[in-house]
Scaffold this motif. Structure first.
Motif, PDB file in Angstrom:
ATOM      1  N   ALA A 112      31.672  86.670  44.049  1.00  0.00           N
ATOM      2  CA  ALA A 112      31.903  87.099  45.437  1.00  0.00           C
ATOM      3  C   ALA A 112      32.777  86.085  46.166  1.00  0.00           C
ATOM      4  O   ALA A 112      33.577  86.447  47.027  1.00  0.00           O
ATOM      5  N   GLN A 113      32.623  84.815  45.807  1.00  0.00           N
ATOM      6  CA  GLN A 113      33.398  83.767  46.486  1.00  0.00           C
ATOM      7  C   GLN A 113      34.713  83.459  45.765  1.00  0.00           C
ATOM      8  O   GLN A 113      35.424  82.541  46.167  1.00  0.00           O
ATOM      9  N   THR A 138      19.705  73.644  35.340  1.00  0.00           N
ATOM     10  CA  THR A 138      19.258  74.827  36.077  1.00  0.00           C
ATOM     11  C   THR A 138      20.178  75.998  35.774  1.00  0.00           C
ATOM     12  O   THR A 138      19.728  77.122  35.559  1.00  0.00           O
ATOM     13  N   SER A 139      21.477  75.719  35.729  1.00  0.00           N
ATOM     14  CA  SER A 139      22.460  76.795  35.547  1.00  0.00           C
ATOM     15  C   SER A 139      22.560  77.248  34.091  1.00  0.00           C
ATOM     16  O   SER A 139      22.670  78.439  33.820  1.00  0.00           O
ATOM     17  N   ARG A 195      26.904  86.303  40.484  1.00  0.00           N
ATOM     18  CA  ARG A 195      27.472  87.219  41.478  1.00  0.00           C
ATOM     19  C   ARG A 195      27.990  86.451  42.682  1.00  0.00           C
ATOM     20  O   ARG A 195      28.989  86.837  43.297  1.00  0.00           O
ATOM     21  N   SER A 196      27.296  85.392  43.020  1.00  0.00           N
ATOM     22  CA  SER A 196      27.741  84.547  44.121  1.00  0.00           C
ATOM     23  C   SER A 196      29.097  83.912  43.796  1.00  0.00           C
ATOM     24  O   SER A 196      30.011  83.873  44.623  1.00  0.00           O
ATOM     25  N   LYS A 218      21.773  85.539  37.629  1.00  0.00           N
ATOM     26  CA  LYS A 218      22.585  86.642  38.157  1.00  0.00           C
ATOM     27  C   LYS A 218      22.998  86.372  39.594  1.00  0.00           C
ATOM     28  O   LYS A 218      24.093  86.741  40.013  1.00  0.00           O
ATOM     29  N   VAL A 219      22.093  85.764  40.355  1.00  0.00           N
ATOM     30  CA  VAL A 219      22.431  85.424  41.741  1.00  0.00           C
ATOM     31  C   VAL A 219      23.613  84.461  41.748  1.00  0.00           C
ATOM     32  O   VAL A 219      24.572  84.629  42.513  1.00  0.00           O
ATOM     33  N   LEU A 220      23.543  83.463  40.859  1.00  0.00           N
ATOM     34  CA  LEU A 220      24.630  82.475  40.803  1.00  0.00           C
ATOM     35  C   LEU A 220      25.935  83.111  40.338  1.00  0.00           C
ATOM     36  O   LEU A 220      27.002  82.850  40.894  1.00  0.00           O
ATOM     37  N   ARG A 261      17.483  85.695  34.921  1.00  0.00           N
ATOM     38  CA  ARG A 261      17.565  86.577  36.090  1.00  0.00           C
ATOM     39  C   ARG A 261      18.118  85.846  37.291  1.00  0.00           C
ATOM     40  O   ARG A 261      18.942  86.364  38.028  1.00  0.00           O
ATOM     41  N   SER A 262      17.618  84.631  37.514  1.00  0.00           N
ATOM     42  CA  SER A 262      18.100  83.887  38.680  1.00  0.00           C
ATOM     43  C   SER A 262      19.585  83.567  38.532  1.00  0.00           C
ATOM     44  O   SER A 262      20.313  83.464  39.518  1.00  0.00           O
ATOM     45  N   GLY A 268      22.880  69.692  38.227  1.00  0.00           N
ATOM     46  CA  GLY A 268      22.142  70.951  38.123  1.00  0.00           C
ATOM     47  C   GLY A 268      22.507  71.774  36.904  1.00  0.00           C
ATOM     48  O   GLY A 268      22.182  72.957  36.834  1.00  0.00           O
TER      49      GLY A 268
END
Lengths: 305, 84
Positions: free
Chosen positions: A231-232, A83-84, A227-228, A223-225, A220-221, A80
């Motif tokens: 967070a982890q 994607t990243s 922050r995720s 950012k989800v990765l 933009r997407s 992936g």
């Protein structure tokens, strides 16, 4: 987030530092930002640092594996990466045509026109992190029940983020330790190495600290990765000032959960890795102690002797 | 609860979530990551939801939590609809 077309400009002090390194023959610039050679004093320091890291990791019992700076495109697709980090990936394209097209390609190239349309994927990509070729290699053997550590040595890696900042190279050496083992052990392994590496870099006189971090996921997407990941607490970095407005990451410590293990069928293990950015470590030493190595503190020189 | 919004969320999850189970079989507060949705699948879900509902999640909603359950996705979409 900067678009792929932006070439980040070095800050004033990064630019000054780069100019000094070039003037003193430590770095060798080219016509493309981030494509930088290394002079003899720089190479010597990088090799001494690498030898010192070999001593540091000697008790880990790591298995040596070295790979070329290219890997199968299929492997990068499977994890992936595109994607990243589509903005960082490098892909090898090659010519498969006949005589007439070769002639056209040659003429366009000679005139410095765009000849990329004559090329097709060679099925190969540039390795973006030293650990990447390790996972498919581990799939070809059995991971022992109590786990295994791989030492990649100082591997060339590629990330397309051209910059004037001397610490942001398009190709550089990354030395990684990669751990595959029982899920409940790799986190502690990563954290223990983070602490050891911090102590090690501080022993070289570097004002090193560690912090939680995230990778530069695209768009933009991403950012989800990002922050995720934060967070982890999946990523830690060791940071040292190298002339910029913010300290620069010289080493990173990453937990992957079962991501690589499930992609490559490594069995019921988790993976983690740590990596030293070799050029960044050398730059941090030069920035901290000065470009005249003979004037460095005696204890630092002793560590690197 | 079957509503047009829930049906559309389930359809996006089914198309983009790459879950090993049917989204219909999940409780609305069940953790989608625990159910097998990967991080990469979650951003595919995010883009799929934006497409299906013709919205753009603002920066503060681009978090792991917003896409962690059917209920949290619905709450975010309701908030956007209320603000529109």
């Amino acid at each position: 987030m900067a678009s792929a077309m932006d070439v980040p400009q070095a800050t004033g002090s990064q630019g000054e530092f780069r100019d000094k390194l070039v003037a003193e023959g430590l770095l060798i610039p080219s016509s493309v930002a981030g494509v930088t050679g290394q002079g003899p004093a720089f190479v010597d320091l990088r090799q001494r640092l690498d030898a010192r890291i070999s001593k540091l990791v000697a008790d880990e019992g790591a298995v040596a594996m070295e790979f070329p700076p290219i890997e199968p495109r299929h492997d990068m697709e499977s994890v992936g990466y595109l994607t990243s980090f589509p903005q960082l990936a490098g892909s090898v394209f090659a010519f498969h045509g006949e005589d007439a097209e070769a002639l056209a390609l040659g003429e366009q190239a000679h005139a410095h026109q765009d000849w990329s349309g004559h090329l097709q994927s060679a099925g190969i990509v540039m390795v973006p992190a030293a650990c990447h070729p390790v996972y498919p290699a581990l799939a070809r053997q059995q991971v022992p029940p109590d786990g295994i550590t791989i030492d990649t040595g100082p591997a060339w890696v590629f990330r397309h983020e051209p910059s004037d900042d001397p610490s942001r190279l398009v190709a550089f050496h990354m030395r990684e330790l990669v751990r595959a083992g029982p899920a409940d052990t790799v986190g502690a392994w990563r954290d223990a190495w983070r602490d050891r590496a911090l102590q090690f870099l501080q022993s070289l006189g570097l004002p090193a600290v560690f912090d939680e971090a995230n990778d530069p996921f695209f768009g933009r997407s991403g950012k989800v990765l990002a922050r995720s990941q934060r967070a982890q607490k999946l990523k830690f970095e060791i940071l040292v000032p190298v002339g910029g407005d913010h300290p620069t990451a010289v080493a990173s410590f990453n937990a992957h959960g079962d991501h690589f293990a499930s992609v490559f069928g490594l069995g019921p293990v988790h993976t983690a890795c740590l990596g030293f950015g070799m050029e960044r470590c050398v730059l941090a030493l030069l920035f901290t102690h000065g470009t005249d190595v003979s004037q460095w503190p005696a204890d630092v020189l002793a560590e690197l002797s | 609860m079957t509503t047009p919004m829930n049906d559309l969320i389930l359809s996006v999850l089914s198309e983009h979530g790459r879950l090993p189970v049917s989204p219909e079989s999940l409780g609305e507060s069940d953790d989608l990551y625990a159910a097998g949705m990967t991080s990469h699948a979650s951003i595919s879900v995010m883009l799929g939801l934006e497409d299906a509902f013709d919205v753009e999640f603002p920066d503060r909603m681009l978090t792991r939590e917003v896409f962690s359950s059917i209920a949290s996705i619905r709450a975010a979409l309701n908030e956007l609809a209320a603000a529109a």
